[in-house]
Design a protein around this motif. Sequence first.
Motif, PDB file in Angstrom:
ATOM      1  N   ASN A  94      45.927  45.099  44.240  1.00 12.02           N
ATOM      2  CA  ASN A  94      45.873  45.541  45.428  1.00 12.02           C
ATOM      3  C   ASN A  94      45.164  44.189  46.071  1.00 12.02           C
ATOM      4  N   VAL A  95      45.872  44.003  47.670  1.00 11.56           N
ATOM      5  CA  VAL A  95      46.235  43.165  49.083  1.00 11.56           C
ATOM      6  C   VAL A  95      45.953  43.515  49.948  1.00 11.56           C
ATOM      7  N   ALA A  96      44.859  42.683  49.974  1.00  8.97           N
ATOM      8  CA  ALA A  96      44.071  42.664  51.108  1.00  8.97           C
ATOM      9  C   ALA A  96      43.708  41.369  51.903  1.00  8.97           C
TER      10      ALA A  96
ATOM     11  N   THR B 148      44.130  38.755  46.453  1.00 12.25           N
ATOM     12  CA  THR B 148      44.408  40.290  45.738  1.00 12.25           C
ATOM     13  C   THR B 148      43.872  40.424  43.978  1.00 12.25           C
ATOM     14  N   ASN B 149      43.871  41.205  44.292  1.00  9.54           N
ATOM     15  CA  ASN B 149      42.620  41.781  42.596  1.00  9.54           C
ATOM     16  C   ASN B 149      44.089  42.507  41.614  1.00  9.54           C
TER      17      ASN B 149
ATOM     18  N   ARG C 111      38.074  50.174  41.364  1.00 11.49           N
ATOM     19  CA  ARG C 111      38.437  49.093  40.400  1.00 11.49           C
ATOM     20  C   ARG C 111      38.019  47.372  41.004  1.00 11.49           C
ATOM     21  N   LEU C 112      38.107  47.482  41.933  1.00 15.51           N
ATOM     22  CA  LEU C 112      37.563  45.797  42.871  1.00 15.51           C
ATOM     23  C   LEU C 112      36.116  45.863  42.507  1.00 15.51           C
TER      24      LEU C 112
ATOM     25  N   LEU D   2      41.692  37.641  40.137  1.00 15.36           N
ATOM     26  CA  LEU D   2      41.223  38.175  41.509  1.00 15.36           C
ATOM     27  C   LEU D   2      41.325  36.423  42.258  1.00 15.36           C
ATOM     28  N   ARG D   3      42.710  36.717  42.552  1.00 14.80           N
ATOM     29  CA  ARG D   3      43.543  35.550  43.676  1.00 14.80           C
ATOM     30  C   ARG D   3      43.094  35.901  45.222  1.00 14.80           C
ATOM     31  N   LEU D   4      42.428  33.964  45.509  1.00 16.66           N
ATOM     32  CA  LEU D   4      42.129  33.823  46.737  1.00 16.66           C
ATOM     33  C   LEU D   4      43.102  33.283  47.583  1.00 16.66           C
TER      34      LEU D   4
END
Length: 241
Positions: free
Chosen positions: A121-123, A131-132, A9-10, A155-157
């Motif tokens: 997903n938050v990594a 965040t994806n 997914r990423l 997609l968030r940074l």
Amino acid sequence: MVRKLEKWRLRIGAALVTLGLLLNGYRPAAAQEVPTTLIEDFQGWFQLITQGTISGPLKGYFELQPRFRDDIGALDRILIRPAVYFNVSPTSTLWFGLAIVPAFQTNGTFTETRFWQQFQNVAKAGDLLITNRSRLEERLVPNTDGTSIRLRHLLRLEYPFDAAKLWSLIVADEIFFNLNDVRSLPAGLDQNRAFAGFGNRLTPALKLEFGYMANFVNRPELPDRLNHNLVVTLLYNFDAR
């Protein structure tokens, strides 16, 4: 299995966002050559969000988002978006939600209803929060001839830049694709949203985010739109009190 799903997914999400950035940059450039093919507006989007545990592993989410168009001079629409979600891994959540979207146009009020499902997903990579988010929406839109299915990926940074880590820099991009054809909503690129702004942790439970969003809207049968949006979000997480 969940780890394999997250990995693929990423990869797919990164490819979709890259495509969205390319398209978002290409279309307005073309519009500069033919100004009549692009309509621009300054808008204000204001989000009030609350979330936290309902019971056990089940968590709840509620969002109220009024949007104003015409240089923030007229109410455009209101998004009312509740959801429930739960963890499927330490870093991933699965969501199920509803959205009710009354739109206030010059020729009347029209209400769209959406059912949506989301995998998020938050990594972390050091202090960088990645965040994806992939969301599938089933949209019941007035004046169309069926249910429109839309896929969107964010997609968030986010990166803190002060010693206390109360302030952060945020950049994000979200791309939208219609997966099927219905009247006035053809399959293909729907829109792209590129955002840059700041976050401020006001209290452990309350966070303020604000910034600028370039929102390109692809309209095959009408002039495309480029909305310059002031976005302000107030988020309250009652698990963090």
